[in-house]
Design a protein around this motif. Structure first.
Motif, PDB file in Angstrom:
ATOM      1  N   LEU A 254       0.280   5.396  -2.214  1.00 44.75           N
ATOM      2  CA  LEU A 254      -0.417   6.399  -0.950  1.00 44.75           C
ATOM      3  C   LEU A 254       0.753   7.122  -0.401  1.00 44.75           C
ATOM      4  O   LEU A 254       1.407   7.035   1.068  1.00 44.75           O
ATOM      5  N   GLN A 255       0.747   8.342  -1.201  1.00 42.48           N
ATOM      6  CA  GLN A 255       2.249   9.223  -1.390  1.00 42.48           C
ATOM      7  C   GLN A 255       3.163   8.435  -0.422  1.00 42.48           C
ATOM      8  O   GLN A 255       3.066   8.895   0.610  1.00 42.48           O
TER       9      GLN A 255
ATOM     10  N   PRO B  93       0.647  -1.292   0.303  1.00 46.27           N
ATOM     11  CA  PRO B  93      -0.144   0.245  -0.222  1.00 46.27           C
ATOM     12  C   PRO B  93       0.706   1.345  -0.267  1.00 46.27           C
ATOM     13  O   PRO B  93       0.603   2.594  -0.548  1.00 46.27           O
ATOM     14  N   ASP B  94       2.142   1.522   0.148  1.00 45.16           N
ATOM     15  CA  ASP B  94       2.775   2.405  -0.038  1.00 45.16           C
ATOM     16  C   ASP B  94       2.959   2.779  -0.827  1.00 45.16           C
ATOM     17  O   ASP B  94       2.708   4.024  -1.136  1.00 45.16           O
TER      18      ASP B  94
END
Lengths: 234, 234
Positions: free
Chosen positions: A233-234, A229-230
């Motif tokens: 998510l900017q 996910p990192d």
DNA sequence: TCAAAAGTGTTATGAGTACACCCATGG
DNA sequence: CCATGGGTGTACTCATAACACTTTTGA
């Protein structure tokens, strides 16, 4: 009774309306009816009335435009720069909504000059609506990575490949289909149907329905829908 | 120029101020200065002025009370029930702040009758401030499970056992100290100091400082600070 | 019969978790 | 010298991620 000597300010509600048509995720915009910027593309909005709550106002505005009730609606943020609206100071309490485009079959398009846009080729928006949209997209990505909210965009029956293309649209990437379906099915949220969707492929893909009970139970849970996910998510 | 015929509403900013004193997480409350409910405990708040943004107003209010600037401050939600304030309709844009209590050494307590409370034995709050607080606690737990925001509550130098007791306070539970320190250290956010804190134990615990650069880079990242986060997030 | 999409299985790696002992020191 | 809290190491389990082939069927 009143508090004396304090500033009273106009409050608007603006709605960011995301929709999915089975293939793409889209954004519903309207052409602004008031001067200035009349005719320019904007989020659907309206002024908060004296006796309604913020949620009621958002529901009302959404219903005016789409005819839909009971839609997923979540408060995003309040924007309050003193000069964000050139006419007069106006707070904007922003909500975002998730709807199934096919369930939206309204004429009100005409009344508000509303139109669905792909996120890629949306027009420039008025005022600070670009910031609002950017924040909403970020929040949607964030939340969808952990919670099963994207189901709000789907029709009652849908296929796993459709679901995957929805996720891929939201994150603007592609996922491994084997890992994706395993992960989704492992949540236990989906109930396999007997029929297949034969429109989008020759072989046909099985329809699934959402298990509403489990869905409600798991809306708050921490799931992991997105690999790495990192990255997203900017 | 003005939009004609629309309702103008009073807007308040309310701040939920969390602090940590090295042992416990606490909440800063004030005694309401206005009638009605004068003297009752309440969140620190104030009215939005004509020419300030929401963030500016929150900063101003926080500084009035604590004397602190540059504090971590995040918009939580806007509350708008028409009857939430009995005097007249007032929107409340709620912020929450995270501060190191020891850095807060002010007299303004007297002026506002402010007091730090343990979350366990806080007094009943006026209006809908209870709802605001509950939401803020939920958000804090949620966010702290994924992002290193709790460091905002700590002094420049702190020990791992202190950090752990902060996390344990936020989640009202205990964590395994071996796993906790490994997880925290594996983020690479901490820089070990030469000195030890000999106040809280005989052996003494090494101080750490935050690596500001990595911290800023990782504020947005998805980390996993909490084991079994579902358990704690409703 | 073939192109196009659906559907399924295996393995390797790493993160998470449970768990127990030694260390340093002030009293 | 001992009670107290600080600090470290290991092994097991499970989720994740990378990866390739078979199935179905309409054209």
């Amino acid at each position: 009774m009143r508090y004396s000597g304090q500033t009273h300010i106009l409050t608007a509600i603006d709605c960011i309306i995301f929709g999915f048509d089975g293939n793409d995720i889209k954004l519903l915009l309207v052409q602004r009816a008031l001067k200035p910027e009349k005719g320019k593309w904007s989020l659907m909005g309206g002024f908060l009335q004296q006796d309604e709550s913020l949620e009621q106002a958002a529901d009302r505005i959404l219903k005016q435009l789409t005819g839909l009730e009971g839609v997923y609606l979540e408060q995003l943020k309040t924007f309050g720069d003193p000069h964000r609206d050139p006419v007069e100071r106006t707070l904007s309490v922003v909500y975002f909504a998730l709807i199934d485009i096919h369930q939206y079959e309204k004429q009100i398009n005409d009344e508000y000059h509303a139109e669905w846009f792909l996120l890629k080729d949306k027009p420039r928006l008025i005022f600070d609506h670009e910031d609002m949209l950017a924040l909403a997209q970020q929040k949607l990505r964030y939340k969808a990575a952990l919670h099963p909210i994207l189901f709000e965009l789907l029709p009652p029956k849908f296929t796993i490949p459709q679901l995957q293309s929805l996720y891929e649209g939201v994150y603007d990437t592609t996922f491994d289909n084997r890992n994706f379906s395993r992960k989704i099915l492992s949540t236990g949220l989906l109930v396999k149907q007997k029929e297949k969707d034969k429109v989008n492929s020759k072989k046909g893909a099985f329809y699934y329905k959402l298990d509403k009970k489990k869905y409600k139970a798991k809306l708050g849970a921490f799931l992991n829908f997105i690999p790495n996910p990192d990255k997203f998510l900017q």
